[in-house]
Design an enzyme around this catalytic site. Structure first.
Site, PDB file in Angstrom:
ATOM      1  N   ASP A 167     -42.877 -95.913 -42.729  1.00 18.22           N
ATOM      2  CA  ASP A 167     -42.173 -95.222 -41.645  1.00 18.22           C
ATOM      3  C   ASP A 167     -40.939 -95.986 -41.172  1.00 18.22           C
ATOM      4  O   ASP A 167     -40.544 -95.884 -40.009  1.00 18.22           O
ATOM      5  CB  ASP A 167     -43.097 -94.984 -40.430  1.00 18.22           C
ATOM      6  CG  ASP A 167     -44.409 -94.351 -40.829  1.00 18.22           C
ATOM      7  OD1 ASP A 167     -44.369 -93.376 -41.605  1.00 18.22           O
ATOM      8  OD2 ASP A 167     -45.470 -94.825 -40.388  1.00 18.22           O
ATOM      9  N   LYS A 203     -37.151 -94.612 -44.517  1.00 18.95           N
ATOM     10  CA  LYS A 203     -36.716 -94.574 -45.922  1.00 18.95           C
ATOM     11  C   LYS A 203     -36.052 -93.254 -46.262  1.00 18.95           C
ATOM     12  O   LYS A 203     -35.118 -93.205 -47.053  1.00 18.95           O
ATOM     13  CB  LYS A 203     -37.919 -94.785 -46.857  1.00 18.95           C
ATOM     14  CG  LYS A 203     -38.498 -96.182 -46.788  1.00 18.95           C
ATOM     15  CD  LYS A 203     -39.666 -96.354 -47.734  1.00 18.95           C
ATOM     16  CE  LYS A 203     -40.888 -95.564 -47.348  1.00 18.95           C
ATOM     17  NZ  LYS A 203     -41.472 -95.930 -46.045  1.00 18.95           N
ATOM     18  N   GLY A 206     -44.121 -88.810 -46.716  1.00 15.30           N
ATOM     19  CA  GLY A 206     -43.488 -87.627 -46.119  1.00 15.30           C
ATOM     20  C   GLY A 206     -42.027 -87.869 -45.859  1.00 15.30           C
ATOM     21  O   GLY A 206     -41.675 -88.734 -45.071  1.00 15.30           O
ATOM     22  N   HIS A 207     -41.175 -87.156 -46.556  1.00 16.42           N
ATOM     23  CA  HIS A 207     -39.740 -87.268 -46.304  1.00 16.42           C
ATOM     24  C   HIS A 207     -39.222 -85.929 -45.837  1.00 16.42           C
ATOM     25  O   HIS A 207     -39.568 -84.900 -46.403  1.00 16.42           O
ATOM     26  CB  HIS A 207     -38.980 -87.621 -47.577  1.00 16.42           C
ATOM     27  CG  HIS A 207     -39.123 -89.046 -47.984  1.00 16.42           C
ATOM     28  ND1 HIS A 207     -39.366 -90.060 -47.103  1.00 16.42           N
ATOM     29  CD2 HIS A 207     -39.037 -89.625 -49.196  1.00 16.42           C
ATOM     30  CE1 HIS A 207     -39.433 -91.203 -47.755  1.00 16.42           C
ATOM     31  NE2 HIS A 207     -39.243 -90.959 -49.029  1.00 16.42           N
ATOM     32  N   GLN A 227     -44.584 -95.568 -48.490  1.00 16.09           N
ATOM     33  CA  GLN A 227     -45.305 -96.551 -47.662  1.00 16.09           C
ATOM     34  C   GLN A 227     -44.471 -97.838 -47.463  1.00 16.09           C
ATOM     35  O   GLN A 227     -43.262 -97.785 -47.519  1.00 16.09           O
ATOM     36  CB  GLN A 227     -46.682 -96.885 -48.253  1.00 16.09           C
ATOM     37  CG  GLN A 227     -47.682 -95.754 -48.152  1.00 16.09           C
ATOM     38  CD  GLN A 227     -47.831 -94.968 -49.432  1.00 16.09           C
ATOM     39  OE1 GLN A 227     -47.635 -95.479 -50.498  1.00 16.09           O
ATOM     40  NE2 GLN A 227     -48.194 -93.723 -49.311  1.00 16.09           N
TER      41      GLN A 227
HETATM   42  P1  GDP Z   1     -40.062 -92.964 -43.835  1.00 21.46           P
HETATM   43  O1  GDP Z   1     -41.481 -92.592 -44.056  1.00 21.46           O
HETATM   44  O2  GDP Z   1     -39.814 -94.433 -44.099  1.00 21.46           O
HETATM   45  O3  GDP Z   1     -39.074 -92.059 -44.493  1.00 21.46           O
HETATM   46  O4  GDP Z   1     -39.812 -92.858 -42.272  1.00 21.46           O
HETATM   47  P2  GDP Z   1     -40.027 -91.573 -41.383  1.00 21.46           P
HETATM   48  O5  GDP Z   1     -39.275 -90.434 -41.946  1.00 21.46           O
HETATM   49  O6  GDP Z   1     -41.447 -91.383 -41.067  1.00 21.46           O
HETATM   50  O7  GDP Z   1     -39.353 -92.066 -40.056  1.00 21.46           O
HETATM   51  C1  GDP Z   1     -38.075 -91.975 -39.953  1.00 21.46           C
HETATM   52  C2  GDP Z   1     -37.757 -91.193 -38.711  1.00 21.46           C
HETATM   53  O8  GDP Z   1     -36.812 -91.902 -38.007  1.00 21.46           O
HETATM   54  C3  GDP Z   1     -37.156 -89.852 -39.038  1.00 21.46           C
HETATM   55  O9  GDP Z   1     -37.462 -88.932 -38.032  1.00 21.46           O
HETATM   56  C4  GDP Z   1     -35.665 -90.166 -39.036  1.00 21.46           C
HETATM   57  O10 GDP Z   1     -34.867 -89.074 -38.731  1.00 21.46           O
HETATM   58  C5  GDP Z   1     -35.583 -91.214 -37.979  1.00 21.46           C
HETATM   59  N1  GDP Z   1     -34.544 -92.215 -38.221  1.00 21.46           N
HETATM   60  C6  GDP Z   1     -34.153 -92.790 -39.386  1.00 21.46           C
HETATM   61  N2  GDP Z   1     -33.184 -93.687 -39.162  1.00 21.46           N
HETATM   62  C7  GDP Z   1     -32.967 -93.690 -37.831  1.00 21.46           C
HETATM   63  C8  GDP Z   1     -32.106 -94.434 -36.968  1.00 21.46           C
HETATM   64  O11 GDP Z   1     -31.331 -95.297 -37.374  1.00 21.46           O
HETATM   65  N3  GDP Z   1     -32.200 -94.171 -35.626  1.00 21.46           N
HETATM   66  C9  GDP Z   1     -33.058 -93.258 -35.119  1.00 21.46           C
HETATM   67  N4  GDP Z   1     -33.090 -93.075 -33.801  1.00 21.46           N
HETATM   68  N5  GDP Z   1     -33.882 -92.530 -35.896  1.00 21.46           N
HETATM   69  C10 GDP Z   1     -33.833 -92.758 -37.227  1.00 21.46           C
END
Ligand code: GDP
Length: 430
Positions: free
Chosen positions: A13, A16, A40-41, A224
């Site tokens: 989370d 990515k 989940g993307h 992950q």
């Molecule tokens: P992943 O599993 O690593 O892809 O992460 P997630 O998608 O679960 O979490 C990322 C969340 O944080 C998403 O809702 C993105 O839109 C948001 N996000 C990503 N980068 C940033 C950022 O720089 N700032 C903020 N506020 N939100 C972000």
């Protein structure tokens, strides 16, 4: 640098999705190399929202090859549902744009049942699985009783594989009070789905070696995070596969020298879903504030994430185990407005200072963080697109993170919007 691996450098989370989306536009091939459909993307392209779990991010971009590598475990029914949903949004997915490694093990319905039955038992501490059968499917792969994509092509082989799996699973199910697997029903289900999956089956190792020789840019899309790695994570509260960058090569069939740049995705603070050790966890208003500002709820499960200060000890460790060349630091904007910020720079274990997360579970549970306190900033970093847009104390924070983890920032993300990114080093640049 032709080939880039993206790995989460914390507990997942880290954001990515946004970074992979940004890089996938510039890659020719996008490959998944581990995990299952627990990832989940959410991608937003030209205003359209696409939700991807098993499919690589490349599928929504025309002209790219997307690959599901042998390091993944694949639920064929889930995949077809996901493909149908993406098709309904007007994106065509063909054997030219999606290839599934022939040696990919399948997740079967009884794997999910086993996951849920075991997780429901109170005798042992919960691992915190998503209940989708991913762990049991990996167990079967290592136990040499998995059904793999190529097995779907021949009825006799398929039946042999099913029998081999059921000897094990029916015994296990009896012990858990579950009925035996309906063998005939399972074979019929597999036969029905077989042609749909086999359309996409390919010798991925061969295709990728050829693509690499032809100078294609390959993006390896990790799921992950490195602290959930089966070997180097907070065992047993980990996922069932290797998550660290070395798995990118093994999980598709390329040599270790084929990886040119490892990009570690790092959140500017720390979160974790589910059980397991978390030295910098905050159970106070600061933790609540990080969760609320950062919208820390799981994309796939909706579970509330545990939140805490940035832990430089952990990230230095994951940068080492994945050979990270540069990090993408995300969600810096979530730290806007704190009076002061803490960074964990070491641990105290029974009065001794240590500089890494110990392996023994009781030690992991006992370490207490040693913090360094930094001043916060009153200005906003949200949406910043250059260093000049950042408050001086935000830059100091980023620089201190780089020093402590012994790895430079390649990208800085300041909002969920794809263009709100500061580029320092282009991972794909020659
Ligand atoms: P992943 O599993 O690593 O892809 O992460 P997630 O998608 O679960 O979490 C990322 C969340 O944080 C998403 O809702 C993105 O839109 C948001 N996000 C990503 N980068 C940033 C950022 O720089 N700032 C903020 N506020 N939100 C972000």
């Amino acid at each position: 640098m032709a080939n880039v691996v993206v790995v989460g450098a914390q507990w997942g989370d880290e954001g990515k999705g946004k970074i992979v989306d940004w890089l996938s536009e510039r890659a020719d091939v996008i490959a998944r190399f581990q995990g299952g459909h627990n990832a989940g993307h959410t991608l937003v392209i030209d205003g359209t929202v696409y939700k991807l779990h098993a499919l690589p991010s490349g599928v929504v971009r025309p002209g790219k090859l997307s690959v599901i590598g042998n390091g993944v475990v694949l639920d064929p029914w889930h995949l077809m549902t996901e493909i149908a949903a993406i098709r309904a949004q007007g994106v065509e997915i063909t054997p030219q744009t999606l290839m599934i490694a022939e040696n990919t093990p399948l997740i079967l319905p009884f794997h999910g049942e086993l996951d849920r039955a075991r997780e429901g038992q109170t005798a042992v501490a919960k691992i915190g699985t998503t209940g989708r059968g991913i762990g049991p499917a990996y167990e079967d792969k290592v136990g040499r009783r998995a059904i793999r994509v190529a097995d779907l092509a021949d009825r006799a082989t398929l039946e042999l594989r099913v029998d081999r799996a059921l000897v094990h699973h029916d015994a296990l199910r009896r012990g858990l009070g579950l009925d035996p697997v309906d063998r005939a029903g399972l074979v019929a289900q597999l036969e029905a789905i077989a042609p749909e999956i086999l359309r996409f089956a390919a010798p991925v190792w061969k295709v990728l070696n050829e693509r690499r020789k032809a100078g294609n840019r390959i993006l390896f899309e990790g799921a992950q995070g490195a602290l959930l790695d089966i070997d180097f994570g907070t065992y047993p509260f980990v996922t069932s596969s290797n998550v660290i960058a070395g798995q990118a090569a093994t999980g598709v069939g390329l040599g270790p020298g084929s990886i040119d740049f490892v990009l570690g995705i790092v959140k500017a603070y720390t979160t974790r879903v589910g059980e397991g050790p978390f030295p910098t966890e905050l159970l106070d208003p600061d933790g609540e504030r990080l969760g609320a500002r950062g919208h820390e709820f799981g994309t796939t499960t909706g579970r509330k994430r545990r939140c805490g200060w940035f832990d430089a000890v952990l990230v230095r460790q994951t940068c080492a185990t994945s050979g990270v060349n540069g990090i993408a630091l995300t969600k810096l904007d979530v730290l806007d407005g704190f009076d002061e910020l803490k960074i964990c720079v070491g641990y105290d274990l029974d009065g001794t200072r240590i500089d890494h997360l110990p392996t023994a579970a009781d030690h992991q549970a006992r370490v207490t963080p040693i913090y360094e306190t930094m001043p916060g900033w009153s200005g906003s970093t949200e949406g910043a697109r250059s260093w000049a847009d950042l408050p001086a104390n935000a830059i100091k924070y980023v620089r201190r993170v780089e020093e402590l983890i012994d790895c430079p920032v390649a990208l800085l993300s300041t909002s969920p919007e794809r263009d709100d990114t500061i580029l320092v080093t282009d991972p794909f640049a020659d």
